[in-house]
Scaffold this motif. Sequence first.
Motif, PDB file in Angstrom:
ATOM      1  N   ASN A 370       0.842  -1.204   0.000  1.00 44.42           N
ATOM      2  CA  ASN A 370       0.000   0.000   0.000  1.00 44.42           C
ATOM      3  C   ASN A 370       0.871   1.246   0.000  1.00 44.42           C
ATOM      4  O   ASN A 370       0.628   2.186  -0.773  1.00 44.42           O
ATOM      5  CB  ASN A 370      -0.880   0.028   1.259  1.00 44.42           C
ATOM      6  CG  ASN A 370      -2.175  -0.730   1.050  1.00 44.42           C
ATOM      7  OD1 ASN A 370      -2.481  -1.120  -0.068  1.00 44.42           O
ATOM      8  ND2 ASN A 370      -2.915  -0.943   2.111  1.00 44.42           N
ATOM      9  N   THR A 427      -8.219  -3.880  -4.438  1.00 43.49           N
ATOM     10  CA  THR A 427      -9.507  -4.550  -4.226  1.00 43.49           C
ATOM     11  C   THR A 427     -10.234  -3.960  -3.014  1.00 43.49           C
ATOM     12  O   THR A 427     -11.408  -4.224  -2.812  1.00 43.49           O
ATOM     13  CB  THR A 427      -9.297  -6.058  -3.954  1.00 43.49           C
ATOM     14  OG1 THR A 427      -8.489  -6.180  -2.780  1.00 43.49           O
ATOM     15  CG2 THR A 427      -8.633  -6.747  -5.113  1.00 43.49           C
ATOM     16  N   LEU A 431      -6.427  -4.013   3.659  1.00 39.80           N
ATOM     17  CA  LEU A 431      -6.343  -3.544   5.049  1.00 39.80           C
ATOM     18  C   LEU A 431      -7.296  -4.306   5.969  1.00 39.80           C
ATOM     19  O   LEU A 431      -6.987  -4.506   7.138  1.00 39.80           O
ATOM     20  CB  LEU A 431      -6.626  -2.041   5.126  1.00 39.80           C
ATOM     21  CG  LEU A 431      -5.450  -1.148   4.718  1.00 39.80           C
ATOM     22  CD1 LEU A 431      -5.820   0.325   4.835  1.00 39.80           C
ATOM     23  CD2 LEU A 431      -4.208  -1.432   5.545  1.00 39.80           C
TER      24      LEU A 431
END
Length: 481
Positions: A370, A427, A431
């Motif tokens: 990320n 998607t 997290l």
Amino acid sequence: MSVRISLTLWYTFLLGAILLSFSILLYLMLVLVLYQQVDQSLQERAQQIGNRIETETTFRLNEEQGGEVVLPPLDVFSTSAIFVQVINAEGKLIESTNNLGGHRLADDVDINAINETGQATFTTVTIENARIRVYTAPIVVGPPIQVLGAVQVGQSLQFIDMMLRMVLFFLTGGTIIALVVAALIGAFLARKALTPIDRINQTAAQIVSGQDLKQRLATPPTNDEISRLTTTINDMLARLDNFFQAQVRLSADVSHELRTPLTTIRGNIDLLRSGAANDPQELDEALTVIDGELDRMSRIVTDLLLLSQADAGISLRLEPVELDTIVLDVYRQARVIANGINIQLGHEDQAMVEGDADRLKQLLINLVTNAIKHTAEGGRITLSLYRDHDWVRVTVEDTGRGIAPTALPHIFERFYRADEAAGQKGTGLGLSIAQWIAQAHGGQITVESQLGQGSTFTLWLPNKLERKRKTTPVEILAVQD
Ligand code: ADP
């Protein structure tokens, strides 16, 4: 049978049983005491008279050697309520008190039995509808022992009988009235106590029939069982509602997420059918797109599978794990996909935690990927590991574009993407998976972010080397602030 009726019946039945036992006991005690008292006073009176007769008769017998019974004046011994008569050894009346008015006490006394046993007896006779208790005591002189006759003392039981009848009447009447009143009050109280439950029942039935999980029960302002029940049901409804909403959102999100790649694949297949397959370059491009979309779909399906296992409450196998080694592994892997971003190691403590090494690595890779995704070329990502008293922390700090404060509370939700408009191809599950892994380890992930400056994700894991944790991650954050 409704609770209300059975409560009332039980209440009335128990009260009835108590009152009845009490009344029976009281009545029996009264009967015993009153009759005993009569018997006792008759016995005393007979004793008195008997003694006088025996002394006087013995005296005369000694003087004259005659066999007759010598009587003192009997009326001296009687009161208006006490009757006295004396009979001889044959059962014939010798003398009686005036208040007997010509009647005889206890005609049926078997004088022979008295002669034989010399025992005193009690009998109850009825004279002109009045019950009379009679005590018959033998007159004995001697030696040699000789039964000369008997003294009979009687007392009317009319007053006692009447009193007992009155007591019985009041006890029976009182018990019946008390039971009726108790049943009425019991029914009223049960109704009052159960009305709120009826109301809860009605509202709950409405909620079920209307399938409206948003509706809530009105909580009464009292702090009693009913208000606690209402609060619990409301909490349950809220959780059900959340769960239901989440399910609806999830299926909508999943279909949406899977439809996009499916549409893209179908579009490319159509393209190939309409002739693009003949052109090697177009064929290659279409296959690459199809391949990419299939990849994405299988990633979504794998992630969803993992999350559904998490939802099913599958727990991880936790073993002692060297967290610093995992951080180092992730650091090496991140450098491979760094994309021109400077990846570096910051503070590095050594730490052992109880964990699942593969899952922890997956979690950190999600955080680092990320960070790479949201940091521009030339930016910096720093991986650090701190071991405090209670917690082991891994921080992933980037100098990327940061997360808007409005998006911050939602980034751990499933399928949430803060920058959908920016065309990112995530998607939205990374997290949520990371947070689930952290929580399954007894920890959590927290985030601090400044839009345009960068974000810091922190993984908190319990420091199992220390015996007991005394703080929570949030408290530590507050202290740092
Ligand atoms: P995705 O697959 O979209 O990355 P995630 O659940 O991993 O899904 O992340 C959710 C959202 O959080 C992302 O869409 C992104 O907007 C935001 N986000 C996560 N990490 C970062 C970061 N390091 N910097 C900025 N935004 C981030």
